[in-house]
Design an enzyme around this catalytic site. Sequence first.
Site, mmCIF file in Angstrom:
data_model
loop_
_atom_site.group_PDB
_atom_site.id
_atom_site.type_symbol
_atom_site.label_atom_id
_atom_site.label_comp_id
_atom_site.label_asym_id
_atom_site.label_seq_id
_atom_site.Cartn_x
_atom_site.Cartn_y
_atom_site.Cartn_z
ATOM 1 N N SER A 130 0.874 -1.179 0.000
ATOM 2 C CA SER A 130 0.000 0.000 0.000
ATOM 3 C C SER A 130 0.906 1.222 0.000
ATOM 4 O O SER A 130 2.045 1.142 0.497
ATOM 5 C CB SER A 130 -0.848 -0.004 1.271
ATOM 6 N N LYS A 182 2.987 -3.457 5.601
ATOM 7 C CA LYS A 182 3.072 -3.225 4.156
ATOM 8 C C LYS A 182 4.479 -2.796 3.737
ATOM 9 O O LYS A 182 4.931 -3.118 2.629
ATOM 10 C CB LYS A 182 2.040 -2.187 3.731
ATOM 11 N N TYR A 232 -0.472 -1.659 10.163
ATOM 12 C CA TYR A 232 -0.698 -1.900 8.730
ATOM 13 C C TYR A 232 0.466 -1.335 7.895
ATOM 14 O O TYR A 232 0.978 -2.011 6.986
ATOM 15 C CB TYR A 232 -2.021 -1.247 8.338
#
Length: 301
Positions: free
Chosen positions: A155, A172, A168
């Site tokens: 991401s 990522k 997160y």
Amino acid sequence: MPPVGLLEDKVIAVTGAGRGIGRAVALACAAEGAAVIVNDYGVGIDGSEPSSEVADAVVTEIEAAGGTAIAVADDIATLDAGERIVSTAVDKFGRIDGAVCVAGILRERMLFNMSEQEWDGVIDTHLKGTFSVFRAASAVMRKQEGGGSLVAFTSGVGMWGSVAQANYAAAKGGVVALMRSAAVGLQRYGVTANAIAPVANTRMSANVPGGTAETGEAEDVAPMVVYLLSDAARDVTGQTYTVVGGKVALWSQPREIRSIVKEGRWTPQELAEKLPSALGVDRMPMFEYIEMMQKKAAKAE
Ligand SMILES: NC(=O)c1ccc[n+]([C@@H]2O[C@H](COP(=O)([O-])OP(=O)(O)OC[C@H]3O[C@@H](n4cnc5c(N)ncnc54)[C@H](O)[C@@H]3O)[C@@H](O)[C@H]2O)c1
């Protein structure tokens, strides 16, 4: 005669293939002629309440369109699941040509309030879930004729950071480092590794506070994955591409951008004097993005 698909005779495993982008990738791979291993744990957006129905439904969809697919509804955050996905491919179809790691969850919280469980669940699903499949798939790919292709899902926040998603963003960012390590480690075996940073309307993007600057559909992301899995991309490795709507963008490789050098070691005082003018900082793009989104929100009010 019907046109030959880009993935004819290939065997491709896709994690998180029950919904959103993973589902679109699985359907596109099958439409291009691949036999597909459809993995999905069938969980809620936070990783809770697993169900095997989600993976089964995509297998039914692929078969109804005349394709070939098998469901593996395991939790990808375990090494056993990675092994099972790959052994299913090898036992049923004799090889594994591509592995695409799309599965993901979100547990958003400010860093100072984040629990161990919120951290672990997200890191395990994205980072360990990519490792588990890359590890098992590369062990087979390095020994088979034609090698193979690994595709990770990252991401923009893995490169830029994120306000309330330290778990997160860390996962990522780790996925990109894992992908690059796979690319350099597996090149000699004819195995490529690349990453996609998508933006698409799914239940996950619906969770982003304030929305995203650009958007598209899950089906817009799938063709780029098919390309990376195909023989046309055999020389593409170690790359990260954004895909959003009709835009495909290439990310740069991180490099040192300027330096200061002296004979021997710098003192803290020397650095305090010299560094601001000679090196300075490289402003975080995320600060610019936040400002842009704030202006957009203010205009909309
Ligand atoms: N949608 C976006 O705009 C966007 C942006 C950046 C990155 N991504 C990334 O793209 C990927 C796909 O996202 P999406 O928007 O399609 O999400 P989604 O929530 O629609 O789909 C994710 C799927 O992964 C499955 N899954 C979750 N945990 C799993 C586990 N442990 N084992 C196996 N399957 C599991 C879920 O059941 C779900 O079906 C994710 O890795 C996400 O982080 C998406």
